[in-house]
Motif scaffolding. Structure first.
Motif, PDB file in Angstrom:
ATOM      1  N   ASP A 320       0.814  -1.212   0.000  1.00  0.00           N
ATOM      2  CA  ASP A 320       0.000   0.000   0.000  1.00  0.00           C
ATOM      3  C   ASP A 320       0.853   1.270   0.000  1.00  0.00           C
ATOM      4  N   ASP A 321       2.039   1.201   0.608  1.00  0.00           N
ATOM      5  CA  ASP A 321       2.896   2.393   0.661  1.00  0.00           C
ATOM      6  C   ASP A 321       3.771   2.542  -0.582  1.00  0.00           C
ATOM      7  N   ARG A 322       3.610   1.628  -1.540  1.00  0.00           N
ATOM      8  CA  ARG A 322       4.340   1.659  -2.814  1.00  0.00           C
ATOM      9  C   ARG A 322       5.858   1.569  -2.619  1.00  0.00           C
ATOM     10  N   GLN A 323       6.273   0.954  -1.534  1.00  0.00           N
ATOM     11  CA  GLN A 323       7.703   0.793  -1.278  1.00  0.00           C
ATOM     12  C   GLN A 323       8.219  -0.579  -1.699  1.00  0.00           C
ATOM     13  N   ASN A 324       7.301  -1.554  -1.798  1.00  0.00           N
ATOM     14  CA  ASN A 324       7.714  -2.932  -2.068  1.00  0.00           C
ATOM     15  C   ASN A 324       6.819  -3.585  -3.115  1.00  0.00           C
ATOM     16  N   LYS A 334       9.976 -19.706  -4.251  1.00  0.00           N
ATOM     17  CA  LYS A 334      10.542 -18.647  -3.416  1.00  0.00           C
ATOM     18  C   LYS A 334       9.849 -17.317  -3.710  1.00  0.00           C
ATOM     19  N   ILE A 335       9.592 -16.564  -2.640  1.00  0.00           N
ATOM     20  CA  ILE A 335       8.967 -15.249  -2.762  1.00  0.00           C
ATOM     21  C   ILE A 335      10.034 -14.183  -2.545  1.00  0.00           C
ATOM     22  N   TYR A 336      10.040 -13.193  -3.439  1.00  0.00           N
ATOM     23  CA  TYR A 336      11.041 -12.130  -3.370  1.00  0.00           C
ATOM     24  C   TYR A 336      10.365 -10.772  -3.181  1.00  0.00           C
ATOM     25  N   LYS A 337      11.098  -9.890  -2.537  1.00  0.00           N
ATOM     26  CA  LYS A 337      10.655  -8.509  -2.357  1.00  0.00           C
ATOM     27  C   LYS A 337      11.542  -7.599  -3.196  1.00  0.00           C
ATOM     28  N   VAL A 338      10.898  -6.813  -4.052  1.00  0.00           N
ATOM     29  CA  VAL A 338      11.616  -5.805  -4.828  1.00  0.00           C
ATOM     30  C   VAL A 338      11.416  -4.479  -4.100  1.00  0.00           C
ATOM     31  N   ARG A 339      12.485  -3.972  -3.536  1.00  0.00           N
ATOM     32  CA  ARG A 339      12.410  -2.765  -2.712  1.00  0.00           C
ATOM     33  C   ARG A 339      12.720  -1.532  -3.555  1.00  0.00           C
ATOM     34  N   PHE A 340      11.819  -0.558  -3.532  1.00  0.00           N
ATOM     35  CA  PHE A 340      12.049   0.688  -4.245  1.00  0.00           C
ATOM     36  C   PHE A 340      11.165   1.763  -3.640  1.00  0.00           C
ATOM     37  N   SER A 341      11.370   2.986  -4.056  1.00  0.00           N
ATOM     38  CA  SER A 341      10.484   4.084  -3.683  1.00  0.00           C
ATOM     39  C   SER A 341       9.775   4.516  -4.950  1.00  0.00           C
ATOM     40  N   LEU A 342       8.538   4.074  -5.095  1.00  0.00           N
ATOM     41  CA  LEU A 342       7.808   4.337  -6.331  1.00  0.00           C
ATOM     42  C   LEU A 342       7.262   5.756  -6.334  1.00  0.00           C
ATOM     43  N   PRO A 343       7.588   6.554  -7.331  1.00  0.00           N
ATOM     44  CA  PRO A 343       7.077   7.926  -7.382  1.00  0.00           C
ATOM     45  C   PRO A 343       5.571   7.957  -7.590  1.00  0.00           C
ATOM     46  N   THR A 344       4.938   9.019  -7.137  1.00  0.00           N
ATOM     47  CA  THR A 344       3.507   9.193  -7.349  1.00  0.00           C
ATOM     48  C   THR A 344       3.259   9.635  -8.782  1.00  0.00           C
ATOM     49  N   ALA A 345       1.980   9.712  -9.149  1.00  0.00           N
ATOM     50  CA  ALA A 345       1.618  10.060 -10.521  1.00  0.00           C
ATOM     51  C   ALA A 345       2.238  11.390 -10.929  1.00  0.00           C
ATOM     52  N   ILE A 351      13.513   4.435 -11.131  1.00  0.00           N
ATOM     53  CA  ILE A 351      13.351   3.409 -10.111  1.00  0.00           C
ATOM     54  C   ILE A 351      14.639   2.589 -10.022  1.00  0.00           C
ATOM     55  N   SER A 352      15.230   2.506  -8.826  1.00  0.00           N
ATOM     56  CA  SER A 352      16.456   1.727  -8.624  1.00  0.00           C
ATOM     57  C   SER A 352      16.196   0.698  -7.532  1.00  0.00           C
ATOM     58  N   PRO A 353      15.658  -0.459  -7.888  1.00  0.00           N
ATOM     59  CA  PRO A 353      15.227  -1.423  -6.883  1.00  0.00           C
ATOM     60  C   PRO A 353      16.341  -2.362  -6.421  1.00  0.00           C
ATOM     61  N   THR A 354      16.071  -3.010  -5.288  1.00  0.00           N
ATOM     62  CA  THR A 354      16.881  -4.132  -4.820  1.00  0.00           C
ATOM     63  C   THR A 354      15.954  -5.328  -4.658  1.00  0.00           C
ATOM     64  N   VAL A 355      16.482  -6.545  -4.866  1.00  0.00           N
ATOM     65  CA  VAL A 355      15.674  -7.764  -4.819  1.00  0.00           C
ATOM     66  C   VAL A 355      16.192  -8.661  -3.701  1.00  0.00           C
ATOM     67  N   ASN A 356      15.290  -9.049  -2.766  1.00  0.00           N
ATOM     68  CA  ASN A 356      15.687  -9.872  -1.623  1.00  0.00           C
ATOM     69  C   ASN A 356      14.703 -11.019  -1.415  1.00  0.00           C
ATOM     70  N   LEU A 357      15.225 -12.164  -0.959  1.00  0.00           N
ATOM     71  CA  LEU A 357      14.400 -13.335  -0.668  1.00  0.00           C
ATOM     72  C   LEU A 357      13.572 -13.097   0.591  1.00  0.00           C
ATOM     73  N   VAL A 358      12.289 -13.502   0.551  1.00  0.00           N
ATOM     74  CA  VAL A 358      11.394 -13.356   1.703  1.00  0.00           C
ATOM     75  C   VAL A 358      11.144 -14.706   2.358  1.00  0.00           C
ATOM     76  N   THR A 359      10.552 -15.644   1.619  1.00  0.00           N
ATOM     77  CA  THR A 359      10.239 -16.966   2.158  1.00  0.00           C
ATOM     78  C   THR A 359      10.009 -17.917   0.988  1.00  0.00           C
ATOM     79  N   GLN A 360       9.582 -19.133   1.291  1.00  0.00           N
ATOM     80  CA  GLN A 360       9.355 -20.135   0.253  1.00  0.00           C
ATOM     81  C   GLN A 360       8.092 -20.922   0.573  1.00  0.00           C
TER      82      GLN A 360
END
Length: 497
Positions: A320-324, A334-345, A351-360
């Motif tokens: 909801d916060d458009r961060q992930n 495996k579930i991954y999280k793409v971390r970024f700060s998404l700009p508003t309209a 966008i410069s994201p990072t990708v990290n493992l969450v769970t499986q």
């Protein structure tokens, strides 16, 4: 030659339905059968049949005719196994044409059959659009789809016309201020939240998006895409539909103001999932075979970034916060999280994201973020997994029905809903305790595919990928209140004004 002849016959039949100038000509074998049983029967130019004793039948033209060896063979009657001479209330022929008897209720009111046994192919048919509508004909809501553009009164009780208590006006199909349907108890109900809505539906049978007005349930247009669509999404302003096309590696854009194809956007290989985060003008597309997520600028309908990710991404969801952005790798679970700060309209920050493992999780069918939790369904384990993003671990696993395929959270109601396709059930989960509080059982037909919540009226629509019906659920009463006939099976659905 035979195929060409059949095609020409089909085209002529369809033209006779669409073009008033042609009149409605019933199939010759059916006419011959009626004349054999009732030699003095009168068959009007608009298809209405009047028997010598004054009994009248109205034809219902099918979505498509079949061409069996004996097209006039009677396959279904109500009452069951009735002979044509006994004048049953409903007659269905082998070629899919049906006849509905006008039933006299009072001296001034006629109606048509109102029965749970009416075959679906009859409910999805169409009255001749050049029909001179008999005076004082009032039909049950369950048959409203067959009226098309004809102005026919709709009622739950043929002895009276249903009245909108807010306007005091009769509910006339084609100019409705409400949508009325018949519930499982045979009573008419009104769903205001479906008034003047358009369904955009896809399935795995064709490369089409079907445009379906809610008042009729019948496609008025089918828009050709570049290949079979795997997923669709609608922009926040309801202006555009974006559809991921599997084999063409494109996202097709549809303008909802004209219901026309606008353009294709090239993305990665095998796009399978698309999301449009609220409050932004960006769309994200998971490309399963190219291990990437395409970012589309909706203002310009161009790809502005390709995010390389791990594995074969599917089941995109955005926080909801458009961060992930979350996705699962189809191969490993495996579930991954793409971390970024998404700009508003309107903001074009890169966008410069990072990708990290969450769970499986095994065989994931759906991922949804809810507050500080990630909700995951396992199609093979028949479970709902609750993962705490704060604690970074699974905190609970719930058994649900067989083959869970969708998760929807009811905003402000502290409840979430799990649709299980194989068991034909909807499981209601309390979001405060993550315990199941109730189970809603659906009709055991087809393959239920998705839940669409109508928040304004505490209703939900359950689509079906293998049946021509949408189940309507009352979220307050927690039960199925009706089944809405629809002119196509549905894999993905969005609803627009």
């Amino acid at each position: 030659m035979k195929k060409v002849l059949i095609t020409l016959i089909s085209i002529f039949i369809n033209l006779s339905i669409i073009l008033p100038g042609f009149g409605t000509e019933l199939p010759k074998p059916v006419i011959e059968l009626i004349k054999e049983k009732f030699p003095n029967a009168n068959i009007r130019f608009d298809g209405l049949i009047e028997l010598p004793d004054g009994t009248k039948y109205i034809p219902v033209l099918p979505i498509s005719y079949e061409f069996p060896d004996n097209p006039a063979k009677i396959t279904v009657t109500i009452p069951a196994n009735a002979d044509l001479k006994s004048k049953p209330d409903l007659i269905l022929f082998a070629n899919n044409l049906s006849l509905l008897k006008m039933i006299k209720k009072t001296d001034k009111v006629y109606t048509l059959i109102n029965s749970a046994q009416i075959p679906l192919k009859v409910k999805l048919g169409l009255l001749p659009q050049d029909l001179i509508v008999p005076e004082n004909l009032v039909i049950p809501p369950e048959l409203r789809v067959i009226t098309g553009d004809l102005k026919i009164k709709i009622s739950d009780d043929a002895s009276k016309v249903m009245v909108n208590t807010q306007t005091g006006k009769n509910l006339v199909n084609g100019n409705q201020s409400t949508i009325s349907i018949i519930n499982t108890n045979g009573k008419a109900i009104v769903i205001n939240d479906l008034v003047n809505k358009i369904f955009y539906a896809t399935n795995f049978d064709s490369s089409l998006i079907h445009v379906i007005p809610s008042k009729s349930g019948r496609p008025i247009k089918s828009i050709q895409l570049s290949s079979i669509p795997s997923d669709i999404a609608i922009t926040e302003d309801n202006r555009y539909i974006l559809a991921t096309c599997l084999s063409s590696n494109k996202v097709s854009i549809i303008d909802t103001t004209t219901n026309n194809f606008v353009s294709d956007v090239e993305v990665g290989k095998l796009p399978v999932s698309i999301v449009i985060p609220a409050g932004t003008d960006k769309a994200f597309v998971a490309n399963r075979l190219s291990s990437s997520i395409s970012v589309i600028d909706i203002k310009n309908m161009t790809v502005i970034n390709e995010i390389p990710v791990t594995g074969s991404p599917a089941n995109l969801t955005v926080s909801d916060d458009r961060q992930n952005l979350f996705y699962n790798d189809v191969a490993s679970g495996k579930i991954y999280k793409v971390r970024f700060s998404l700009p508003t309209a309107g903001n074009d920050i890169k966008i410069s994201p990072t990708v990290n493992l969450v769970t499986q999780v095994n065989n994931i069918s759906k991922i949804t973020q809810f507050g500080k939790y990630l909700l995951i369904t396992s199609r093979s384990d028949n479970t709902l997994i609750i993962y705490s993003l704060d604690e970074e671990k699974v905190i609970k696993t719930l058994e649900v029905g067989k083959k869970p395929v969708d998760i929807q959270v009811a905003k402000g109601k502290d409840k979430l809903y799990i649709l299980s396709a194989d068991s034909h059930t909807v499981h209601i989960i309390d979001t405060m305790t993550f315990t199941e509080t109730n189970t809603i059982t659906l009709k055991e037909s087809g393959f239920p595919k998705s839940i669409n919540i109508l928040n304004a009226e505490d209703k939900a629509l359950v689509t079906n990928a293998d049946s021509y019906e949408i189940a309507i659920i009352d979220l307050k009463e927690e039960n199925v209140i009706s089944y809405l006939p629809i002119g196509t099976t549905i894999n993905s659905l969005v609803i627009s004004e």
